[in-house]
Design an enzyme around this catalytic site. Structure first.
Site, short mmCIF file in Angstrom:
data_model
loop_
_atom_site.label_atom_id
_atom_site.label_comp_id
_atom_site.label_asym_id
_atom_site.label_seq_id
_atom_site.Cartn_x
_atom_site.Cartn_y
_atom_site.Cartn_z
N TRP A 359 0.83 -1.20 0.00
CA TRP A 359 0.00 0.00 0.00
C TRP A 359 0.87 1.26 0.00
CZ3 TRP A 359 -1.70 2.88 4.82
CH2 TRP A 359 -0.79 2.71 5.87
N ASP A 360 2.17 1.09 0.31
CA ASP A 360 3.10 2.21 0.31
C ASP A 360 2.95 3.04 -0.96
OD1 ASP A 360 4.02 0.05 1.93
OD2 ASP A 360 6.05 0.85 1.96
N GLU A 486 0.34 -2.90 12.45
CA GLU A 486 0.52 -4.36 12.42
C GLU A 486 0.74 -4.95 13.81
OE1 GLU A 486 3.53 -5.13 9.51
OE2 GLU A 486 2.19 -4.58 7.87
#
Ligand code: BGC
Length: 782
Positions: A359-360, A486
């Protein structure tokens, strides 16, 4: 001088020979155009840290290691391959090999030049027997000729006449130390290229190889042109994994030997050996016709244009000025000419994260490209579009509708072997949709909307509708997913995920309304768009009434707090020292999550909520990911903690130059580098792009005297300049447009700068961070 680099506005300079720093500088001095990437290894090939030449999208497959398999676990992993190395130019001085480990480096300078787009080297070396030569090289990976890299290499004898032998290689299957501990993966990457063709005569050679399992084919070619006196003896030698040109010549004192080495690459999953070989011949022919000076001129012109659209100027902290340009240069290198390929988390600067994209790309890198190089943002989104079939298959395998984009991948197939922080992070699909919506709003690109955007928005909206459900109270819940943090996994109603899904559902409905024929082709019915709107309006967003803050996911604020005081410094990052089960059940945040939501969905929070949430989450956030500091900076700036934002700005911008995560050897943190732009533009510029409009709320930290940046928006380009008391907005070209300054509309028309005042803030004391995790207090460096 800081961390080995001298501070200068437009270049990164390294003036020592520190062989221990080789791996680090190879990443930092990497050159790339988004298609080819070359680490900044010394030409002579040795000593070296971690050799690497990469082609975007070129990978080897390997079985994913599982101790216990489970339904829906991806079976195959993908890892970026170090392809045929074309950088190598060895030199024998009389009969002694130039090797920086021996003899003496009298001078050694390397310069990454952000305006010429080249890496230069200037070395004066004395051989062990006392012969001195000066070696100068300059290399580039061309932005204008995407398949081409080039090195100009010069040797000058400094002690009388000398015989020089130069050996220029193409080398495949260069041994590299594998980053993985799993032998199954390691063996797949040990000599991954099988020779298929080799040719060479005179000054040129081509090698063609294929990967064993993924069956991707790569061709690499080289061509040389020499500037030297008479009497040069040349020989080309070709074997399976090596093509080598050896050239010997006597160079009299006062003259020099110069060579330009052109390197061409092509790869394909489908094209034949002759076709790829022809492709490389053509790339080299084009580059020969342009010539070295022509390549330099084109590169310069490309970068002039880039900086005219994208430069960020900072006054008051010279090191940060340099760092921000360094970051922008690498963001450009990662995204410029990928052309329908992904932008990996490390760009093409190293093997870290196996070369995967996350997703960076959409969340951190594409905002920069959308407002500075919109075509590159579009191309990266076209890559996502091209992977829709794989994303639909993945959704189907998971029993879901629509498309599930992978957490990490090279070709679009899910490659994460760890569910909770892999597939569980479903938010990636909403992040892609968000980037699509942002690009559309910023460009009004109707072709892209029709051909790509609507389909991405529809398929991701379908995912959310099937992943979530209406509970007995009618609320729309999304359960069992992982948000950006996370250290908290598989949770119910993660605020970030839900708010991003809400935007996704609304954007999909709006796009279908704008493009009814595309919607009809995709089988979208009125019932379906109504259901999306309904789900969006009923989206559950948990709130802790007692504390007056948003739990990042349901019940988060009820968990025990992590015992930060009992956590020694050396136990960070926590994931390497504590079991996930313990991290998951406590309040400890790896990276901005709820705070991220307040940036990307700032329209869903009141200013008071933002202030309280920042105060709540700062003391829990340990920044074990490099994606956190920039987002914390943006929100700290918004709620008025400008000096804290400045500290985080430095952390994001210097992540790689100061090797803050001690892993820059594996490649740069492209999202964090892009994050430095976010801090400048969205943090201190206060830029927000909710609701298809641009708003600014500029405010500088006390250390900075001026900040200026440029943005492209719907065919216009404008500049924003901020000082301590006000900001001015100037339309540079294109149609007039209206932006907001601290809530007030400002109309930008050609010719006149619009200046507006900035009200002073009443200072408030910023919250602290977990013990030992405070950002470095930044004092400006000049
Ligand atoms: C972060 C992810 C990120 C990945 C790649 C992880 O450490 O937690 O958010 O996508 O690194 O940069």
């Amino acid at each position: 001088m800081t961390h080995g680099f001298s501070v200068a506005p437009w270049e990164l300079r390294w003036d020592t020979l520190d062989l221990d720093a080789l791996e680090r500088t190879e990443s930092i001095f990497a050159l790339s155009n988004g298609h080819i990437g070359m680490r900044g290894t010394l030409e002579e090939g040795e000593p070296r840290g971690l050799p690497g030449t990469y082609l975007n999208g070129f990978y080897e497959r390997h079985p994913l290691p599982y101790a216990e398999a489970g339904y829906g676990y991806p079976e195959d992993g993908q890892t970026v391959v170090n392809v045929t190395d074309g950088k190598i130019i060895r030199l024998l001085v009389q009969d002694e090999p130039l090797d920086m480990r021996y003899g003496r480096a009298i001078e050694h300078h390397r310069v990454l030049d952000f305006r010429s787009g080249t890496l230069r080297r200037d070395t004066v070396w004395e051989s062990p027997t006392g012969r001195r030569v000066r070696v100068r090289s300059e290399r580039l990976v061309s932005f204008t000729q995407r398949a081409v890299a080039a090195i100009h290499y010069e040797v000058e004898p400094l002690d009388g006449d000398i015989q020089l032998v130069l050996q220029s290689d193409l080398l495949a299957n260069e041994p590299v130390e594998s980053a993985t501990k799993d032998p199954r993966v390691g063996s797949a990457l040990d000599a991954p290229l099988v020779a298929e063709h080799g040719e060479g005569d005179g000054l040129h050679a081509v090698l063609v190889h294929q990967t064993r399992r993924s069956k991707l084919r790569v061709a690499a070619g080289m061509y040389h042109s020499f500037e030297a006196g008479d009497g040069m003896a040349c020989e080309m030698h070709v074997e399976d994994d090596l093509a080598r040109l050896s050239a010997a010549i006597d160079v009299p004192s006062g003259s020099r030997l110069a060579v330009t080495k052109l390197i061409g690459y092509g790869w394909s999953a489908r094209r034949s050996v002759p076709a790829l070989r022809a492709q490389v011949h053509a790339a080299l022919a084009g580059a020969r016709q342009t010539g070295w000076q022509g390549l330099l001129d084109e590169q310069r012109a490309y970068l002039d244009e880039f900086w005219a659209n994208a430069d960020v100027e900072i006054e008051g902290d010279a090191e940060l000025q340099q760092a921000v340009r360094f970051g922008l240069f690498h963001v450009l290198q990662a995204g410029a000419r990928g052309e329908s390929r992904a932008i990996p988390a490390k760009g093409l600067t190293g093997p870290g994260y196996d070369g995967h994209s996350f997703w960076d790309s959409e969340t951190f890198v594409l905002p920069v490209l959308t407002y500075t190089m919109p075509e590159s943002a579009r191309d990266a989104l076209r890559w996502r579009h091209g992977t829709l079939d794989k994303a639909r298959e993945r959704a189907q395998a998971l029993g879901l509708e629509g498309a599930t984009f992978p957490w990490r991948s090279i070709d679009g197939a899910e490659c994460s072997a760890y569910w909770p922080a892999g597939t569980g992070a479903f938010h990636v699909s909403a992040d892609v949709a968000d980037a699509v919506a942002r690009y559309l709003a910023a460009t009004d690109d109707e072709d892209f909307e029709r051909e790509h955007a609507v389909e991405i928005l529809v398929e991701t909206a379908r995912l959310w509708r099937s992943l979530g459900h209406h509970d007995v109270h009618g609320g729309f819940r999304i359960d069992g997913v992982t948000g950006p943090d996370e250290y908290t996994a598989v949770v119910d109603n993660n605020v970030y995920t839900n708010l991003m899904a809400q935007r996704n559902l609304r954007e999909a409905a709006a796009a279908c309304e704008r493009q009814p024929s595309v919607a009809a082709r995709l089988g979208v019915t009125d019932e379906e768009t109504a259901a999306w709107q309904h789900a969006a309006s009923k989206m559950v967003v948990p709130y802790d009434e007692m504390l007056g803050v948003h739990p990042q996911s349901e019940r988060f604020t009820e968990h025990a707090r992590w015992d930060f005081d009992a956590t020694p410094q050396e136990n960070y990052p926590l994931l390497l020292h504590y079991p996930y089960f313990d991290l998951y059940r406590k309040q400890v945040v790896k990276q901005a999550d709820l705070v991220m939501a307040m940036y990307t969905r700032g329209d869903a929070f009141t200013p008071e909520q933002k202030g309280r949430n920042v105060d709540y989450y700062e003391p829990l956030t340990v920044r074990d990911s490099s994606l956190s500091a920039c987002v914390q900076a943006v929100l700290a700036a918004e709620v008025g903690y400008l000096d804290l934002a400045y500290d985080y700005f430095a952390e994001a911008a210097l992540t790689d130059l100061h090797d803050l995560h001690a892993n820059v050897r594996n490649g740069l943190h492209i999202a964090s580098l892009a994050g430095a732009w976010l801090v400048a533009v969205a943090g201190f510029g206060g830029m927000r792009d909710h609701d298809r409009a641009l708003a600014f709320a500029p405010r500088l930290p006390s250390a900075l005297t001026r900040l200026a940046f440029r943005l492209s928006y719907r065919g216009s380009r404008f500049a924003v300049e901020i000082d301590q008391s006000g900001a001015s907005y100037t339309l540079l070209d294109g149609p007039s447009l209206t932006v907001r300054h601290h809530g007030e509309p400002v109309e930008l028309t050609k010719g006149a700068a619009e200046r507006r005042a900035i009200e002073e803030l009443t200072p408030r004391e910023a919250p602290g961070q977990p013990k030992g995790r405070e950002p470095h207090r930044r004092t400006p460096k000049f």
